[in-house]
Design an enzyme around this catalytic site. Structure first.
Site, PDB file in Angstrom:
ATOM      1  N   HIS A   1      -3.769  -5.431   0.968  1.00  0.00           N
ATOM      2  CA  HIS A   1      -3.199  -5.730   2.286  1.00  0.00           C
ATOM      3  C   HIS A   1      -3.313  -7.217   2.616  1.00  0.00           C
ATOM      4  O   HIS A   1      -4.276  -7.632   3.261  1.00  0.00           O
ATOM      5  CB  HIS A   1      -3.939  -4.940   3.360  1.00  0.00           C
ATOM      6  CG  HIS A   1      -3.654  -3.477   3.340  1.00  0.00           C
ATOM      7  ND1 HIS A   1      -2.505  -2.922   3.862  1.00  0.00           N
ATOM      8  CD2 HIS A   1      -4.358  -2.445   2.837  1.00  0.00           C
ATOM      9  CE1 HIS A   1      -2.520  -1.619   3.684  1.00  0.00           C
ATOM     10  NE2 HIS A   1      -3.637  -1.293   3.066  1.00  0.00           N
TER      11      HIS A   1
ATOM     12  N   CYS B   1       0.830  -1.194   0.000  1.00  0.00           N
ATOM     13  CA  CYS B   1       0.000   0.000   0.000  1.00  0.00           C
ATOM     14  C   CYS B   1       0.873   1.256   0.000  1.00  0.00           C
ATOM     15  O   CYS B   1       1.556   1.513  -0.973  1.00  0.00           O
ATOM     16  CB  CYS B   1      -1.002  -0.039   1.157  1.00  0.00           C
ATOM     17  SG  CYS B   1      -2.378   1.098   0.928  1.00  0.00           S
TER      18      CYS B   1
ATOM     19  N   GLU C   1      -1.714  -8.706   4.823  1.00  0.00           N
ATOM     20  CA  GLU C   1      -1.560  -8.852   6.277  1.00  0.00           C
ATOM     21  C   GLU C   1      -2.894  -8.734   7.017  1.00  0.00           C
ATOM     22  O   GLU C   1      -2.969  -9.052   8.199  1.00  0.00           O
ATOM     23  CB  GLU C   1      -0.523  -7.852   6.817  1.00  0.00           C
ATOM     24  CG  GLU C   1      -0.984  -6.407   6.985  1.00  0.00           C
ATOM     25  CD  GLU C   1      -0.954  -5.581   5.707  1.00  0.00           C
ATOM     26  OE1 GLU C   1      -0.910  -6.163   4.603  1.00  0.00           O
ATOM     27  OE2 GLU C   1      -0.991  -4.335   5.817  1.00  0.00           O
TER      28      GLU C   1
END
Lengths: 80, 231
Positions: free
Chosen positions: B203, B86, B205
């Protein structure tokens, strides 16, 4: 000395913000607006009085940080 | 695997990515952006998501010139791994680690939602836990994710197979309707020519725990754990 650095998008680079501003101006009824491209202006105060070295320093500033030369052009103007 | 997670003023996803890395088995060392050296033995440098320097000037522009980025470029030049997520992708582009730039989303809206991606290739250090063509379900949250590169660069990325992920629909179709930000060719992430640097807007994560929505992001971190390259 004072300087003004103007950073604008290169021709052909899509400018969604400029498009939105253009649409807003048209919706306000501002006559004669064909298109809008937006950019940035930096007013920079300089110590020293050597115009040539100031211009060189500002060119470096543009290349290193103020403009992303992948998509942007820049112009440096130094006031008397 | 030893991972250095860089924190810039305005980073906000460093904790989440550290958690994902630890879950996969990495040892994580937080590194402040003003440092000039990476910890000895760093295998992977992570540029996390967030809003470094408040997105002032251009997204990632100021962070891209931070002290630690010289060490990060040297690490990448040695073949070390660098992952930009990002804002980290934006920083990697501004720092010259990856070509092109992330512009304002085409519809000018900040987009925060679940998004499907196609895995363009699975023979890379970041994607070996996936299958080529697999559709994964991750999250996106950005206002400037509109990937732009000049015609030659784009042709090179496509020709050399450096596109990592593309935005797609649930069936894996890369269509304009499935493209959340106007990115050229639906590009969501790209590799460096050596496949050691990856930048992506989504993302992974966020999707590492079934409790919070899914685990499709785990594959990226698990893939990396299989790689060990000394810095």
């Amino acid at each position: 000395m004072k300087a003004r650095v103007t950073v604008t998008l290169k021709t052909g680079v899509l400018d969604p913000q400029g498009k939105a501003i253009e649409g807003a101006l048209k919706s306000l009824g501002i006559a004669g607006v064909d298109s809008v491209r937006q950019g940035k202006v930096f007013d920079i105060a300089l110590s020293g009085s050597d115009k040539a070295s100031a211009e060189a320093a500002l060119k470096t500033a543009c290349e290193k940080l103020l403009a992303n030369t992948v998509i942007e052009n820049y112009r440096v103007e130094i006031e008397g | 695997m030893k991972a250095a997670v860089i924190t810039f003023p305005g980073s906000n996803r460093e904790g989440d990515v550290a958690k994902a890395l630890r879950q996969a088995g990495a040892s994580v060392i937080p590194v402040w952006h003003a440092e000039t050296k990476l910890p000895a033995g760093t295998d992977l440098v992570v540029l996390p998501g967030g809003f470094s320097y408040g997105d002032y000037l251009r997204t990632g522009a100021i962070a891209g010139r931070a002290n630690i980025m010289d060490a990060t470029r040297a690490h990448a030049a040695r073949g070390g791994y660098v992952l930009g997520i990002c804002n980290g992708f934006q920083i990697a582009c501004e720092a010259g680690l990856l070509p092109g730039i992330l512009m304002r989303n085409a519809d000018l809206k900040f987009v925060c939602k679940r998004q499907h991606l196609t895995v363009e290739r699975a023979d890379t250090p970041y994607a070996r836990a996936y299958a080529k063509g697999q559709v994964i379900d991750v999250c996106i949250a950005h206002g400037e994710g509109n990937y732009i590169a000049d015609t030659d660069t784009l042709a090179r990325l496509e020709g050399e197979g450096l596109v990592a992920f593309r935005y797609c629909d649930a069936n894996g179709q890369v269509t304009p309707a499935a493209n959340p930000n106007g990115s050229q060719n639906g590009i969501a992430g790209i590799y460096s020519p050596g496949f050691n640097v990856l930048g992506l807007m989504p993302h992974p994560e966020n999707l590492i725990d079934g409790l919070t929505g899914g685990t499709d992001g785990r594959g990226m971190f698990e893939s990396l754990m299989a790689c060990r390259k000394a810095a």
